[in-house]
Structures are given as structure tokens and as C-alpha cells.
Write an enzyme that holds these catalytic residues in place. Structure first.
Site, PDB file in Angstrom:
ATOM      1  N   HIS A 143       0.823  -1.209   0.000  1.00 28.36           N
ATOM      2  CA  HIS A 143       0.000   0.000   0.000  1.00 28.36           C
ATOM      3  C   HIS A 143       0.856   1.257   0.000  1.00 28.36           C
ATOM      4  O   HIS A 143       0.476   2.274  -0.570  1.00 28.36           O
ATOM      5  CB  HIS A 143      -0.934  -0.015   1.209  1.00 28.36           C
ATOM      6  CG  HIS A 143      -1.988  -1.074   1.138  1.00 28.36           C
ATOM      7  ND1 HIS A 143      -3.330  -0.803   1.078  1.00 28.36           N
ATOM      8  CD2 HIS A 143      -1.890  -2.424   1.104  1.00 28.36           C
ATOM      9  CE1 HIS A 143      -4.021  -1.920   1.012  1.00 28.36           C
ATOM     10  NE2 HIS A 143      -3.156  -2.932   1.031  1.00 28.36           N
TER      11      HIS A 143
ATOM     12  N   ASP B 293      -5.884   5.796   2.387  1.00 26.49           N
ATOM     13  CA  ASP B 293      -5.985   4.387   2.014  1.00 26.49           C
ATOM     14  C   ASP B 293      -7.367   3.872   2.405  1.00 26.49           C
ATOM     15  O   ASP B 293      -7.800   4.020   3.550  1.00 26.49           O
ATOM     16  CB  ASP B 293      -4.899   3.584   2.738  1.00 26.49           C
ATOM     17  CG  ASP B 293      -4.732   2.192   2.177  1.00 26.49           C
ATOM     18  OD1 ASP B 293      -5.723   1.434   2.178  1.00 26.49           O
ATOM     19  OD2 ASP B 293      -3.622   1.854   1.732  1.00 26.49           O
TER      20      ASP B 293
ATOM     21  N   GLN C 160      12.339  -5.692  -7.496  1.00 27.48           N
ATOM     22  CA  GLN C 160      11.423  -6.387  -8.405  1.00 27.48           C
ATOM     23  C   GLN C 160      11.237  -5.707  -9.749  1.00 27.48           C
ATOM     24  O   GLN C 160      11.246  -6.375 -10.792  1.00 27.48           O
ATOM     25  CB  GLN C 160      10.061  -6.592  -7.731  1.00 27.48           C
ATOM     26  CG  GLN C 160       9.077  -7.385  -8.607  1.00 27.48           C
ATOM     27  CD  GLN C 160       7.984  -8.008  -7.792  1.00 27.48           C
ATOM     28  OE1 GLN C 160       8.239  -8.936  -7.017  1.00 27.48           O
ATOM     29  NE2 GLN C 160       6.776  -7.518  -7.943  1.00 27.48           N
TER      30      GLN C 160
ATOM     31  N   ASN D 120       0.184  -5.015  -6.992  1.00 29.25           N
ATOM     32  CA  ASN D 120       1.395  -4.347  -7.456  1.00 29.25           C
ATOM     33  C   ASN D 120       2.219  -5.276  -8.347  1.00 29.25           C
ATOM     34  O   ASN D 120       2.690  -4.872  -9.417  1.00 29.25           O
ATOM     35  CB  ASN D 120       2.248  -3.884  -6.274  1.00 29.25           C
ATOM     36  CG  ASN D 120       1.646  -2.702  -5.554  1.00 29.25           C
ATOM     37  OD1 ASN D 120       1.044  -1.831  -6.161  1.00 29.25           O
ATOM     38  ND2 ASN D 120       1.800  -2.677  -4.245  1.00 29.25           N
TER      39      ASN D 120
ATOM     40  N   GLU E 243       3.105  -4.713 -12.251  1.00 30.23           N
ATOM     41  CA  GLU E 243       4.520  -4.620 -12.632  1.00 30.23           C
ATOM     42  C   GLU E 243       4.876  -5.671 -13.676  1.00 30.23           C
ATOM     43  O   GLU E 243       5.640  -5.412 -14.609  1.00 30.23           O
ATOM     44  CB  GLU E 243       5.403  -4.748 -11.393  1.00 30.23           C
ATOM     45  CG  GLU E 243       5.336  -3.529 -10.486  1.00 30.23           C
ATOM     46  CD  GLU E 243       5.925  -3.770  -9.106  1.00 30.23           C
ATOM     47  OE1 GLU E 243       6.595  -4.810  -8.917  1.00 30.23           O
ATOM     48  OE2 GLU E 243       5.701  -2.913  -8.221  1.00 30.23           O
TER      49      GLU E 243
ATOM     50  N   ASP F 261      -7.293 -10.037  -2.097  1.00 24.59           N
ATOM     51  CA  ASP F 261      -7.559  -9.761  -3.511  1.00 24.59           C
ATOM     52  C   ASP F 261      -6.791 -10.672  -4.452  1.00 24.59           C
ATOM     53  O   ASP F 261      -7.067 -10.703  -5.653  1.00 24.59           O
ATOM     54  CB  ASP F 261      -7.213  -8.303  -3.828  1.00 24.59           C
ATOM     55  CG  ASP F 261      -5.725  -8.007  -3.668  1.00 24.59           C
ATOM     56  OD1 ASP F 261      -5.149  -8.390  -2.633  1.00 24.59           O
ATOM     57  OD2 ASP F 261      -5.133  -7.377  -4.566  1.00 24.59           O
TER      58      ASP F 261
END
Length: 474
Positions: free
Chosen positions: A18, A119, A355, A374, A378, A394
Site C-alpha cells: 500500500h 488508504d 522487483q 502491485n 509490474e 484480492d
């Protein structure tokens, strides 16, 4: 100081997945000329490195650490107890911080606060903003599809789908607009696993999740072509929706060669750069990159099966195994000797990897992932097909989106060495061209979206203008 400059307070949930997208958004807003206060807890602030270099790159970006009200030895695990604790104990400190920022503005040290970007997993900033009459925008770090599952819960209860009548978590649920073909029981929010939907805890979880539509608008890290089937239905729940992703790629397009440096500042883990040198020694598109994120937990036996499956696939691999990936009760056996067999010839194991840099490397051809949002974004923007092994939250619906809708990867159907080996071979060899063609197309849509005139680019401009309008009305 120009006091007509809008001042945005950005407040993330204090976990890696987050912090990074919200920090990307903060930098984009700073680059657009807004004064941004990135508000994080002391516990989080001390784990982030080189923030002074980040503020040098973005002079409109300021970090404001504050107490979360929890003792130093609090585990801060993302469970129901944690969210109850921060709602009661962090809320007054957050309010005090907002008031202190107003005091600074009265002294001419900063502009007055214009709005908060919060958030969506945190409810107390919305309550504080409403109390202080400060406009608030909600930010969602996960997919629009998963957000839509929250807003589907009342209908699912009404129709008898929740609570579950048995333990078949793969049972498909039909009739929810925008989620056709990708909604299974296991794809629903964790609260739906409760047996009593009339319990106070369930009601609190649902009420706090649905309260986010009281915000002035929803900001979401996605792009229109990626979630075309569910975004219109999400838009019906909010007065305004700004889909402005992929935020990491959007930021990279703005700052160019600084992108890898800036990405490291959002990490709570120190990456081992030695793995890049190892990748340099590998052939084009030959390497399988394996990482299960920061929160997913696996057993030692599962890791051992993965070790055998990776080695038996015949492909070199870069595998991220940080200490927290192992189930707490098995932590002492995190790295048994057997796990190292075959690695010296076939692969490279590190505690943490950079990453974005890894996925952009020419040697990488596939990504075995927990399918956090994320990591999914990516991988898409790096044009690397995925093998999805979701863990919770999720990640399950993301895996269905990847494998069933976008067709840019496959979901791992079992954690035995034979299944792992065959799935890797399918991704890297048998169906390689199929997946590559699909991911190339969706990546191009993502690039178009953040480019001049693209949907994400325009939505960011709309957001900035709407924030400026708030300032002009004061």
C-alpha cells in the site's frame, strides 16, 4: 511561500503493497505542482531508506511521521485486532497531526491542508476528515474487481450466497454484474468467511468498507482497458472515480532514469543487487522469477516442493525467500539444507530483490507470483507472463482476472513438484507465444493510458484540477 498552492495529505496503510503505490501517487501530485505531506507512522518511517534523496528529487514532497498509538513491541499484523486497535488508538494521533499542519500553515511554514487522500482500508481518517470538514479522497491499492466484491456483499447475503453453506471455496457465484465468470467464494473478502453475518464484527467490517463511498472520489491504481468489465459498476458506487494506473509505470515515465532509484525508497525490505549480476549471466527470456510478496505465508514442505519443481523444470530461476514467508510455527526450519539442493547450478536465492528491475531484465521470461496487485501490474508492464499462486484477500480474484479474462498467465492448480514443473514448462515453453501476445497487447494499452491524452493521464489531470478547485473555493 505561495499559500494558494494546494496541500494534499496522503496517508497509506503501513504495509509494503500500500505504501508503494501511494508514494508513487504522492510523487506524481508533487510533480504536478501540489504540496504533498506523506503521513506515515514512526514505525514505518524508520524502515524506509534514503527519504532525503526522494525529497531532493521532489521538493514539494514532505514526510510527516506520527505515532500510531501502539507499543513498540506490537506485532502490527494485518488481522481484525490490528484494525480495531488502530481505529481507536491511532485516530487521535492522526487528528493531532492534521491540526499541527494547520498550525504550521498559520506560521507560514506550509500551505493550509486542502484535502486528504486516504488508504481505503483505513476508516479513521475519513471520520477525522469529516469532523474537521476537510475533503477526502479514497485510494484503493488493489483491483477494481476486488473492490466490487465488497459492494456485492449485501446482495450476496440477500440471495443466500453468504454465509457459505459448505466448504467448497471454488464454487462459482453468478449474477453479480461486472464479475461474470471470475467470482468464486474464495475470491470474496475475508470477512465473508465468517459463519455469522449478523455478528457485530461482520457488520463493522462491512460498514467500514462501504463507508469509503462517502469520500469526494475514488482513486484506483488500474487502467480502463485492464478492468473494462467492472470499472463502470464501481463508478456507480462513487461520485467520481479516477483510474490512474499503473502508478509505478506512470511515475517512471515522468522521471526516466531515476525510476529504479525512486522505487527503492518505497521498500520496507533491503534488496540484494547481486541477483542482477546473476541475471546478466543468463540467456534471453530463460529465467523464472519467483516471489510471493511480503505477506503471503508458505509451509516448509510447500517450499521444498517448489524447490524440486523449479529444478526439474530445467529453467534457471531467481527465487525470493525472505524469512517472513515461512509459516510462523515453522520459522526455525525456514531454510533446510534440502532447499539449497540444485540451486547452485540452476538458480539464485535472495532474501529480497529489486522487483521492477528484475522484471525489466532481458533474461526474465516468467513470473511465479502470489498475484498481489502491485506485482500483477509490474509484470504486465514489463510484459512478463505470470504463474499465479494466490494466498489471500484480492490475490484470488486477481489470479482469475489474469488467467480467465486477460489470458496472460495461468493459475497454479497444486503445490506438488510435478504440477509446478509442468506449469512452468507450459508458461516458458508450450504456451509461451500465446501468453506473450496477450500480455504485449494489454501492456500497450497500459502505456497508451499513461501517455499524452491517455485515460490514466487525463484522470490524473482531472484529479489535480478537482483538488485545485477545492482550494479556490476556500
Amino acid at each position: 511561500m505561495e499559500h494558494q498552492q494546494p496541500h494534499v495529505v496522503v496517508h497509506p496503510l503501513p504495509v509494503q503493497g500500500h505504501i508503494k503505490p501511494l508514494l508513487c501517487l504522492a510523487q506524481l501530485l508533487s510533480e504536478a505542482g501540489l504540496y504533498v505531506s506523506f503521513v506515515i507512522t514512526h514505525h514505518t518511517h524508520k524502515r524506509l531508506e534514503n527519504l532525503s534523496a526522494l525529497t531532493a528529487q521532489f521538493p514539494n514532497l514532505h514526510f510527516e511521521p506520527f505515532s500510531d498509538g501502539l507499543p513498540d513491541d506490537h506485532p502490527r499484523c494485518l488481522n481484525f485486532d490490528f484494525f480495531i486497535d488502530i481505529k481507536t488508538k491511532t485516530k487521535p494521533f492522526f487528528k493531532d497531526l492534521l491540526l499541527s499542519l494547520d498550525t504550521k500553515s498559520e506560521k507560514g511554514l506550509s500551505p493550509p491542508v486542502t484535502c486528504v487522500i486516504n488508504d481505503g482500508y483505513l476508516s479513521y481518517p475519513l471520520e477525522v476528515a469529516e469532523e474537521l470538514r476537510i475533503p477526502l479522497f479514497t485510494f484503493i491499492a488493489h483491483s477494481a474487481c476486488f473492490l466490487l466484491t465488497y459492494y456485492s456483499i449485501p446482495k450476496l447475503i440477500e440471495e443466500g450466497h453468504v454465509p457459505f453453506s459448505d466448504n467448497n471455496m471454488n464454487l462459482e457465484i453468478n449474477g453479480i454484474a461486472g464479475l461474470e465468470g471470475i467470482l468464486r467464494r474464495k475470491n470474496l473478502p475475508p470477512a465473508c468467511m465468517m459463519k455469522e453475518v449478523t455478528s457485530p464484527l461482520f457488520k463493522q467490517c462491512l460498514d467500514e468498507s462501504l463507508a469509503m463511498n462517502r469520500a469526494s472520489g475514488l482513486i484506483i491504481n488500474t487502467f480502463d482497458d485492464l478492468e473494462v468489465q467492472c470499472l463502470p459498476h464501481v463508478a456507480n458506487k462513487f461520485c467520481k472515480v479516477y483510474s490512474i494506473g499503473p502508478l509505478h509505470a506512470f511515475l517512471n515515465s515522468k522521471i526516466g532514469n531515476q525510476s529504479q532509484l525512486i522505487a527503492s525508497h518505497a521498500s520496507l525490505w533491503k534488496a540484494e543487487q547481486s541477483c542482477i549480476a546473476w541475471l546478466d549471466s543468463q540467456t534471453l527470456k530463460s529465467v523464472v522469477y519467483v516471489s510471493f510478496g511480503t505477506l503471503a505465508k508458505r509451509s516448509v514442505s510447500q517450499l521444498l516442493e517448489f524447490s524440486h519443481g523449479l529444478v526439474n523444470s530445467g529453467h534457471p530461476f531467481l527465487w525470493v525467500i525472505h524469512p517472513d514467508v515461512v509459516l510462523d510455527e515453522e520459522r526455525e526450519n525456514a531454510m533446510p539444507e534440502e532447499l539449497q539442493k540444485g540451486v547452485k547450478e540452476n538458480g539464485c536465492i535472495v532474501d529480497w530483490a529489486p522487483q521492477e528491475e528484475v522484471l525489466a531484465h532481458k533474461a526474465v521470461g516468467g513470473f511465479v507470483t502470489h498475484c498481489g496487485w502491485n506485482s500483477t501490474l509490474e509484470s504486465i508492464m514489463a510484459r512478463i507472463p505470470l504463474i499465479c499462486w494466490p494466498y489471500t484477500s484480492d490475490q484470488n480474484i486477481n489470479a482469475d482476472l489474469v488467467s480467465k479474462v486477460l489470458r496472460i498467465g495461468v493459475e497454479l492448480e497444486g503445490c506438488d513438484r510435478q504440477t509446478i514443473e509442468s506449469t512452468i514448462r507450459a508458461l516458458m515453453d508450450g504456451r509461451k507465444e500465446e501468453f506473450q501476445n496477450s500480455i504485449d497487447k494489454i501492456a500497450k494499452c497500459g502505456l497508451d493510458g499513461i501517455g499524452h491524452g491517455g485515460s490514466s493521464n487525463q484522470n490524473l489531470e482531472f484529479l489535480v484540477e478537482d483538488i485545485k478547485k477545492i482550494k479556490s473555493l476556500e
